[in-house]
Design a protein around this motif. Structure first.
Motif, mmCIF file in Angstrom:
data_model
loop_
_atom_site.group_PDB
_atom_site.id
_atom_site.type_symbol
_atom_site.label_atom_id
_atom_site.label_comp_id
_atom_site.label_asym_id
_atom_site.label_seq_id
_atom_site.Cartn_x
_atom_site.Cartn_y
_atom_site.Cartn_z
ATOM 1 N N ARG A 1 0.818 -1.202 0.000
ATOM 2 C CA ARG A 1 0.000 0.000 0.000
ATOM 3 C C ARG A 1 0.859 1.263 0.000
ATOM 4 N NH1 ARG A 1 -5.343 -0.533 1.420
ATOM 5 N NH2 ARG A 1 -5.324 1.456 2.517
ATOM 6 N N GLU A 2 1.989 1.198 0.710
ATOM 7 C CA GLU A 2 2.887 2.351 0.747
ATOM 8 C C GLU A 2 3.520 2.577 -0.625
ATOM 9 O OE1 GLU A 2 4.738 5.666 2.007
ATOM 10 O OE2 GLU A 2 3.237 4.510 3.126
ATOM 11 N N LEU A 3 3.918 1.478 -1.292
ATOM 12 C CA LEU A 3 4.472 1.571 -2.637
ATOM 13 C C LEU A 3 3.437 2.160 -3.595
ATOM 14 C CD1 LEU A 3 6.552 1.014 -4.851
ATOM 15 C CD2 LEU A 3 5.800 -1.375 -4.895
ATOM 16 N N ALA A 4 2.197 1.684 -3.488
ATOM 17 C CA ALA A 4 1.129 2.185 -4.350
ATOM 18 C C ALA A 4 0.863 3.662 -4.082
ATOM 19 C CB ALA A 4 -0.147 1.373 -4.109
ATOM 20 N N ASN B 1 2.140 11.195 -23.720
ATOM 21 C CA ASN B 1 3.340 11.984 -23.986
ATOM 22 C C ASN B 1 4.568 11.192 -23.527
ATOM 23 O OD1 ASN B 1 5.574 13.863 -23.302
ATOM 24 N ND2 ASN B 1 4.143 15.430 -23.996
ATOM 25 N N PHE B 2 5.449 10.850 -24.463
ATOM 26 C CA PHE B 2 6.552 9.960 -24.096
ATOM 27 C C PHE B 2 7.536 10.606 -23.118
ATOM 28 C CE2 PHE B 2 8.874 11.949 -27.660
ATOM 29 C CZ PHE B 2 10.159 12.027 -27.162
ATOM 30 N N LYS B 3 7.653 11.931 -23.139
ATOM 31 C CA LYS B 3 8.553 12.594 -22.180
ATOM 32 C C LYS B 3 8.008 12.445 -20.763
ATOM 33 C CE LYS B 3 8.923 16.689 -24.160
ATOM 34 N NZ LYS B 3 9.437 18.067 -24.404
ATOM 35 N N GLN B 4 6.692 12.588 -20.597
ATOM 36 C CA GLN B 4 6.070 12.398 -19.290
ATOM 37 C C GLN B 4 6.147 10.936 -18.878
ATOM 38 O OE1 GLN B 4 1.871 13.277 -19.072
ATOM 39 N NE2 GLN B 4 1.848 13.304 -16.835
ATOM 40 N N ASP B 5 5.957 10.041 -19.840
ATOM 41 C CA ASP B 5 6.057 8.609 -19.575
ATOM 42 C C ASP B 5 7.445 8.259 -19.050
ATOM 43 O OD1 ASP B 5 6.830 5.758 -20.399
ATOM 44 O OD2 ASP B 5 4.677 5.719 -20.766
ATOM 45 N N MET B 6 8.476 8.784 -19.711
ATOM 46 C CA MET B 6 9.856 8.531 -19.291
ATOM 47 C C MET B 6 10.107 9.072 -17.891
ATOM 48 S SD MET B 6 12.093 7.163 -21.671
ATOM 49 C CE MET B 6 13.631 8.082 -21.669
ATOM 50 N N LYS B 7 9.619 10.279 -17.634
ATOM 51 C CA LYS B 7 9.829 10.919 -16.338
ATOM 52 C C LYS B 7 9.189 10.112 -15.215
ATOM 53 C CE LYS B 7 8.806 15.173 -13.753
ATOM 54 N NZ LYS B 7 8.147 16.505 -13.798
ATOM 55 N N ILE B 8 7.917 9.746 -15.401
ATOM 56 C CA ILE B 8 7.211 8.988 -14.366
ATOM 57 C C ILE B 8 7.792 7.590 -14.226
ATOM 58 C CG2 ILE B 8 4.984 7.936 -13.773
ATOM 59 C CD1 ILE B 8 3.601 10.401 -14.788
ATOM 60 N N ASN B 9 8.179 6.986 -15.347
ATOM 61 C CA ASN B 9 8.770 5.652 -15.313
ATOM 62 C C ASN B 9 10.037 5.632 -14.459
ATOM 63 O OD1 ASN B 9 8.764 2.924 -16.142
ATOM 64 N ND2 ASN B 9 8.161 3.521 -18.202
ATOM 65 N N LYS B 10 10.875 6.654 -14.622
ATOM 66 C CA LYS B 10 12.095 6.740 -13.819
ATOM 67 C C LYS B 10 11.769 6.959 -12.344
ATOM 68 C CE LYS B 10 15.311 8.335 -17.402
ATOM 69 N NZ LYS B 10 16.286 9.371 -17.806
ATOM 70 N N GLN B 11 10.762 7.799 -12.082
ATOM 71 C CA GLN B 11 10.347 8.037 -10.706
ATOM 72 C C GLN B 11 9.840 6.740 -10.066
ATOM 73 O OE1 GLN B 11 7.439 11.162 -11.411
ATOM 74 N NE2 GLN B 11 8.846 12.741 -10.688
ATOM 75 N N LEU B 12 9.052 5.975 -10.815
ATOM 76 C CA LEU B 12 8.506 4.724 -10.290
ATOM 77 C C LEU B 12 9.614 3.727 -9.983
ATOM 78 C CD1 LEU B 12 5.407 4.184 -12.646
ATOM 79 C CD2 LEU B 12 5.420 5.054 -10.302
ATOM 80 N N TYR B 13 10.604 3.657 -10.876
ATOM 81 C CA TYR B 13 11.721 2.735 -10.648
ATOM 82 C C TYR B 13 12.472 3.108 -9.370
ATOM 83 C CZ TYR B 13 16.147 0.306 -11.189
ATOM 84 O OH TYR B 13 17.242 -0.459 -10.953
ATOM 85 N N ASN B 14 12.720 4.403 -9.183
ATOM 86 C CA ASN B 14 13.443 4.850 -7.985
ATOM 87 C C ASN B 14 12.634 4.611 -6.719
ATOM 88 O OD1 ASN B 14 15.859 5.745 -9.187
ATOM 89 N ND2 ASN B 14 14.909 7.658 -9.832
ATOM 90 N N ILE B 15 11.312 4.790 -6.804
ATOM 91 C CA ILE B 15 10.455 4.536 -5.655
ATOM 92 C C ILE B 15 10.498 3.054 -5.280
ATOM 93 C CG2 ILE B 15 8.032 4.407 -4.895
ATOM 94 C CD1 ILE B 15 7.546 6.962 -6.581
ATOM 95 N N ALA B 16 10.364 2.188 -6.287
ATOM 96 C CA ALA B 16 10.372 0.736 -6.041
ATOM 97 C C ALA B 16 11.711 0.280 -5.478
ATOM 98 C CB ALA B 16 10.056 -0.015 -7.331
ATOM 99 N N SER B 17 12.803 0.901 -5.956
ATOM 100 C CA SER B 17 14.150 0.502 -5.513
ATOM 101 C C SER B 17 14.338 0.711 -4.009
ATOM 102 C CB SER B 17 15.201 1.303 -6.280
ATOM 103 O OG SER B 17 15.158 0.997 -7.657
ATOM 104 N N GLN B 18 13.600 1.636 -3.436
ATOM 105 C CA GLN B 18 13.700 1.915 -2.001
ATOM 106 C C GLN B 18 13.141 0.751 -1.171
ATOM 107 O OE1 GLN B 18 11.765 5.699 -1.318
ATOM 108 N NE2 GLN B 18 13.013 6.739 -2.844
ATOM 109 N N PHE B 19 12.368 -0.115 -1.793
ATOM 110 C CA PHE B 19 11.761 -1.237 -1.073
ATOM 111 C C PHE B 19 12.570 -2.536 -1.191
ATOM 112 C CE2 PHE B 19 8.349 1.737 -1.540
ATOM 113 C CZ PHE B 19 7.489 1.534 -0.471
ATOM 114 N N VAL B 20 13.655 -2.479 -1.967
ATOM 115 C CA VAL B 20 14.482 -3.677 -2.143
ATOM 116 C C VAL B 20 15.115 -4.083 -0.824
ATOM 117 C CG1 VAL B 20 16.548 -4.622 -3.256
ATOM 118 C CG2 VAL B 20 14.966 -3.200 -4.563
ATOM 119 N N ALA B 21 15.016 -5.372 -0.506
ATOM 120 C CA ALA B 21 15.593 -5.880 0.750
ATOM 121 C C ALA B 21 17.100 -5.805 0.675
ATOM 122 C CB ALA B 21 15.140 -7.316 0.986
ATOM 123 N N ALA B 22 17.712 -5.406 1.770
ATOM 124 C CA ALA B 22 19.172 -5.278 1.815
ATOM 125 C C ALA B 22 19.835 -6.640 1.704
ATOM 126 C CB ALA B 22 19.570 -4.599 3.107
#
Length: 269
Positions: free
Chosen positions: A172-175, A248-269
């Motif tokens: 839920r936090e990721l979402a 808009n592909f520029k917005q898609d790219m921007k949000i896609n990168k943001q989503l990847y960085n957000i998800a990466s914060q949840f990766v188990a150490a």
């Protein structure tokens, strides 16, 4: 070997005519060197990479010279997961003919089961650029080779996502963080979920059987698809609205990168 379908020249021309513009915009300087983007297509084909998608931004003032992007995939470069998940590394190349952009190469992953395209954005996967003035086939070969060399790290990223198991609270936090990329923040203490009456349970609910599971990879793909495709509803004022797909592909790219960085914060150490 998995079968990939590539766009024909006519299909690319229909989707992004600016790829084939033969000269630079008349406002460019004398130092500007025009390199038609279709030359990239020819050079990438020599290395086995075909065009799977082509897009351009809508333009009125500089039509034919606007920013555009090609997505390349190679049928011989594929990641077959032990769980049957098939993922193709992809290279996204953007350019324009107004003198404002160099060729930019970005690494990504394409998940066959849901047609999701993930843009990888970390220091390890930094964007590569080629200036028009220094363009050559050898330079393209070098950039592609550098991106392909990063594949082991790409597989490592995907495996870390798959090995990370999320609790319901973490899902839920990721979402919550992911869906916030679609709404402008108007004040520091804003609660996007309450303000727009968003249903987080619906956002984390898998669309297909292949996405079921509690691992970060499947949960992320489910959320990413809904965020980018606009597959959710929200209330604005007193009216229920259906979110729109990002075109808009520029917005898609921007949000896609943001989503990847957000998800990466949840990766188990």
């Amino acid at each position: 070997m998995e079968q990939l379908e590539f766009l024909t020249t006519e299909q690319i021309k229909k989707k992004a005519p600016s790829v084939f513009t033969k000269e630079g915009m008349n406002t460019t300087s004398d130092k500007y060197v025009h390199i038609p983007t279709n030359l990239i297509i020819e050079d990438m084909e020599k290395m086995g990479w075909g065009v799977s998608d082509a897009v351009e931004v809508k333009a009125r003032q500089n039509k034919g010279y606007q920013k555009h992007m090609l997505t390349f995939r190679n049928p011989e470069v594929v990641i077959n997961g032990e769980d049957g998940d098939v993922v193709f590394p992809q290279i996204l190349v953007s350019n324009s003919h107004d003198g404002k952009n160099s060729f930019q190469f970005t690494a990504g992953l394409f998940r066959l089961v849901c047609s999701n395209g993930l843009v990888i954005a970390t220091e390890t996967f930094d964007d590569k650029k080629i200036r028009h003035m220094g363009y050559s086939f050898e330079e393209v070969q070098k950039v592609v080779a550098e991106l392909v060399e990063q594949l082991p790290a790409t597989v490592e990223v995907m495996n870390k996502f798959k090995k990370t198991i999320l609790s319901e609270e973490q899902k839920r936090e990721l979402a919550k963080e992911a869906i916030a990329t679609r709404f402008p923040k108007t004040h520091d203490n804003q609660d996007i979920i309450k303000d727009y009456h968003l249903d987080l349970d619906d956002i984390i609910k898998p669309v297909r059987k292949e996405d079921e599971g509690n691992d970060l990879w499947n949960v992320f793909n489910t959320i990413q698809e809904k965020v980018l495709d606009g597959d959710f509803e929200y209330i604005s004022g007193v009216k229920m609205r259906k979110a729109r797909r990002i075109k808009n592909f520029k917005q898609d790219m921007k949000i896609n990168k943001q989503l990847y960085n957000i998800a990466s914060q949840f990766v188990a150490a």
